[in-house]
Structure formats: structure tokens, C-alpha cells
Enzyme design. Structure first.
Site, short mmCIF file in Angstrom:
data_model
loop_
_atom_site.label_atom_id
_atom_site.label_comp_id
_atom_site.label_asym_id
_atom_site.label_seq_id
_atom_site.Cartn_x
_atom_site.Cartn_y
_atom_site.Cartn_z
N ASP A 1 0.86 -1.19 0.00
CA ASP A 1 0.00 0.00 0.00
C ASP A 1 0.89 1.24 0.00
O ASP A 1 1.64 1.47 0.96
CB ASP A 1 -0.90 -0.01 1.25
N TYR B 1 -4.89 15.76 -5.83
CA TYR B 1 -4.28 14.87 -6.84
C TYR B 1 -3.49 15.69 -7.86
O TYR B 1 -2.33 15.38 -8.16
CB TYR B 1 -5.41 14.08 -7.50
N1 LIG Z 1 -6.58 7.06 -16.54
C1 LIG Z 1 -6.29 8.34 -16.75
O1 LIG Z 1 -7.05 9.08 -17.39
C2 LIG Z 1 -5.03 8.93 -16.19
C3 LIG Z 1 -4.70 10.23 -16.61
C4 LIG Z 1 -3.53 10.79 -16.13
C5 LIG Z 1 -2.73 10.10 -15.26
N2 LIG Z 1 -3.10 8.86 -14.86
C6 LIG Z 1 -2.21 8.18 -13.92
O2 LIG Z 1 -1.84 6.94 -14.44
C7 LIG Z 1 -1.54 6.04 -13.38
C8 LIG Z 1 -2.29 4.74 -13.60
O3 LIG Z 1 -3.68 5.04 -13.61
P1 LIG Z 1 -4.77 4.10 -14.33
O4 LIG Z 1 -5.67 4.99 -15.06
O5 LIG Z 1 -4.10 2.99 -15.04
O6 LIG Z 1 -5.59 3.62 -13.06
P2 LIG Z 1 -6.08 2.19 -12.54
O7 LIG Z 1 -6.46 1.32 -13.67
O8 LIG Z 1 -7.08 2.53 -11.50
O9 LIG Z 1 -4.75 1.59 -11.84
C9 LIG Z 1 -4.22 2.18 -10.69
C10 LIG Z 1 -3.10 1.29 -10.19
O10 LIG Z 1 -2.55 1.93 -9.01
C11 LIG Z 1 -2.59 1.03 -7.92
N3 LIG Z 1 -2.91 1.70 -6.66
C12 LIG Z 1 -4.03 2.42 -6.39
N4 LIG Z 1 -4.03 2.77 -5.08
C13 LIG Z 1 -2.89 2.23 -4.55
C14 LIG Z 1 -2.35 2.23 -3.24
N5 LIG Z 1 -2.97 2.78 -2.21
N6 LIG Z 1 -1.16 1.62 -3.05
C15 LIG Z 1 -0.52 1.00 -4.09
N7 LIG Z 1 -1.00 0.96 -5.34
C16 LIG Z 1 -2.19 1.57 -5.56
C17 LIG Z 1 -3.69 0.05 -8.23
O11 LIG Z 1 -3.45 -1.17 -7.52
P3 LIG Z 1 -4.64 -2.20 -7.04
O12 LIG Z 1 -5.74 -2.01 -8.04
O13 LIG Z 1 -4.00 -3.53 -7.06
O14 LIG Z 1 -5.05 -1.77 -5.67
C18 LIG Z 1 -3.58 -0.08 -9.75
O15 LIG Z 1 -2.63 -1.05 -10.09
C19 LIG Z 1 -1.93 6.77 -12.10
O16 LIG Z 1 -0.78 7.36 -11.51
C20 LIG Z 1 -2.86 7.86 -12.59
O17 LIG Z 1 -2.86 8.97 -11.72
C21 LIG Z 1 -4.23 8.25 -15.30
#
Ligand SMILES: NC(=O)c1ccc[n+]([C@@H]2O[C@H](COP(=O)([O-])OP(=O)(O)OC[C@H]3O[C@@H](n4cnc5c(N)ncnc54)[C@H](OP(=O)(O)O)[C@@H]3O)[C@@H](O)[C@H]2O)c1
Length: 252
Positions: A66, A158
Site C-alpha cells: 500500500d 491529486y
Molecule cells: N486514466 C487516466 O485518465 C489517467 C490520466 C492521467 C494520469 N493517470 C495516472 O496513471 C496512473 C495509472 O492510472 P490508471 O488509469 O491505469 O488507473 P487504474 O487502472 O485505476 O490503476 C491504478 C493502479 O494503481 C494502484 N494503486 C491504487 N491505489 C494504490 C495504493 N494505495 N497503493 C498502491 N497501489 C495503488 C492500483 O493497484 P490495485 O488495483 O492492485 O489496488 C492499480 O494497479 C496513475 O498514476 C494515474 O494517476 C491516469
């Protein structure tokens, strides 16, 4: 990119159980890497990523932790410091909860900061001594368009943390480029992942589509491709860059 560009490179990807982290793990696996797949809650999804990495010719292992608490971050850093990480992708991140400014608690602020910024710093600190001794390595941070525009409704903490992550990318690059290490970031626009199933409404996503010259959301493999580029020899002269990948939603 050459075939098996990352053969036997050790790549740690945080948050690799879904979305962008998952796509990045699969892409590195297909290039022959040893992929350390970090996750927090979704163990079964992380295990599925590992089995796909292995079946595509890579290798790897799972690592749980975590990263929204300092105790969880310290525990993970202690393990990570013992691993020969060549490439660190600081991808784990979340809004945790969309929350208006006046409803923010100290605890929620702290969790958002630790998950999206502080843990990335200490993970970098854990892998950098090994990279310095090998005089090579790459750290790639996953920032966000929110770092540039203040974020959507209820995403101020965020967005602030991601802006810190983008700035941290430049500071780390200045200190470690002379030691043979590359530090860069990718800054996605809105990407179709579980993140938005949790945090966004259809109306919110429709308004992003209509404000995006390409007229659609991004996909996880489209972000993973830029991360692999930043880790590849083709990007060897890039340092401290925050690469915006957003279909034209935000330019300059
Ligand atoms: N999707 C977008 O539009 C977008 C845009 C800009 C930036 N981002 C960034 O891209 C990255 C990946 O996002 P995503 O869209 O792929 O989201 P996602 O599908 O929700 O994946 C998030 C990942 O982060 C992990 N995570 C969440 N909370 C955590 C915690 N407390 N401790 C450790 N790991 C944690 C999750 O692990 P578990 O599920 O195993 O708990 C999951 O593997 C993030 O940094 C996000 O801010 C996303």
C-alpha cells in the site's frame, strides 16, 4: 525498436495490476524483461498480468504494498532496495476520492500526497544507489494533464501531487543525469481505464472527448508505448522531460 529491446532488464512497475501499469508490464514482458509487478488490492489481476508476461517470453514476480501510507511505502522501499532495478516506473496513483476543497481532511490530503508523490520519491531513492553503482538506469514517473490544468472537480490534491511529481522529475534528472541515469515522465490525458469507472461520469468523459482534437480518450497501450520509448536507447538524450500524451487536449 529492436526485437527484445529490454531482454533481462529488471523493470519495477508500481500499480501494474490494471490500466496503464498493466499495459506497461505486458509491453516490457513482450520485450523480454524481468517485470516486477507491484499491486495493492488486486492480487488476482496482478497474477494474470504475470502469467501473460511469462507467456510472452518475459519473466517476473509480484510485489504487494500500500503506497498511500508511509508505513506501507517504507516496507516496500526496504524490499525494493534489495532488487537490481534497471527501470523504475512510478505509475501507482489515484484520486482516492473526488472531494471538494472545503471537505478535505488532513488524513485524505496526506493519503493523496503519499500515494501520488511521496512514495514515488522514496521508491526512486531506494533504486538509485544500485543504478548509480551500475552507472545506468531509468526512472519514469507517470504524471497527469491535471498537473498542468489544476485537475477536474474534486481533484485538487491529486493535481497538486502530480505537479510535484512533474517537478520532482526535473530535479532528479539534474542530480542523476551526470551519474548515467535518465529521469523523465509521461503525462497522460484522459485514458480509458478502471480509474474513470471509479471516478468519472459519462458526461465528464464526453466533455473530454469533445475537447480533444482526436475526439476520443487514450488507451493504456498508447501510454505504455511512450513509457517504453522513454526507457529505450532511442530516448537516451532525453532528461527531465514531461511528455504530454493526450490526443491534443492540451498543447504547449
Ligand atoms: N486514466 C487516466 O485518465 C489517467 C490520466 C492521467 C494520469 N493517470 C495516472 O496513471 C496512473 C495509472 O492510472 P490508471 O488509469 O491505469 O488507473 P487504474 O487502472 O485505476 O490503476 C491504478 C493502479 O494503481 C494502484 N494503486 C491504487 N491505489 C494504490 C495504493 N494505495 N497503493 C498502491 N497501489 C495503488 C492500483 O493497484 P490495485 O488495483 O492492485 O489496488 C492499480 O494497479 C496513475 O498514476 C494515474 O494517476 C491516469
Amino acid at each position: 525498436m529492436n526485437e527484445k529491446c529490454f531482454q533481462d532488464k529488471c523493470v519495477l512497475i508500481t500499480g501494474a495490476s490494471s490500466g496503464i501499469g498493466r499495459a506497461t508490464a505486458l509491453a516490457f514482458g513482450a520485450e523480454g524483461a524481468r517485470v516486477i509487478i507491484h499491486y495493492n488490492n488486486k492480487e488476482a489481476q496482478a497474477a494474470e498480468v504475470l502469467s501473460r508476461v511469462v507467456s510472452s517470453g518475459g519473466s517476473g514476480e509480484l510485489l504487494q504494498g500500500d503506497l498511500s501510507t508511509m508505513s506501507g511505502t517504507r516496507k516496500l522501499c526496504d524490499i525494493v532496495a534489495t532488487l537490481p532495478v534497471d527501470i523504475l516506473v512510478n505509475n501507482a496513483g489515484s484520486l482516492i476520492r473526488r472531494t471538494p476543497v472545503l471537505e478535505f481532511t488532513e488524513n485524505l490530503w496526506e493519503q493523496v500526497m503519499v500515494l501520488n508523490l511521496t512514495s514515488a520519491f522514496f521508491l526512486a531513492q531506494a533504486v538509485l544507489p544500485g543504478m548509480v553503482s551500475r552507472q545506468s538506469g531509468a526512472v519514469i514517473n507517470v504524471s497527469s494533464v491535471a498537473a498542468r490544468n489544476g485537475g477536474g472537480i474534486g481533484a485538487l490534491a491529486y493535481a497538486t501531487a502530480k505537479a510535484g511529481l512533474s517537478t520532482m522529475t526535473k530535479g532528479l534528472a539534474k542530480e542523476f543525469a551526470p551519474k548515467g541515469i535518465q529521469v523523465n515522465a509521461v503525462s497522460p490525458g484522459t485514458v480509458d481505464t478502471e480509474y474513470h469507472q471509479t471516478f468519472s461520469t459519462t458526461a465528464m468523459l464526453d466533455s473530454v472527448r469533445s475537447a480533444t482534437p482526436m475526439g476520443r480518450l487514450g488507451t493504456s497501450p498508447e501510454i505504455a508505448g511512450v513509457i517504453l520509448f522513454l526507457a529505450s536507447p532511442a530516448a537516451r538524450f532525453m532528461q527531465g522531460q514531461v511528455v504530454e500524451v493526450n490526443g491534443g487536449f492540451l498543447m504547449a
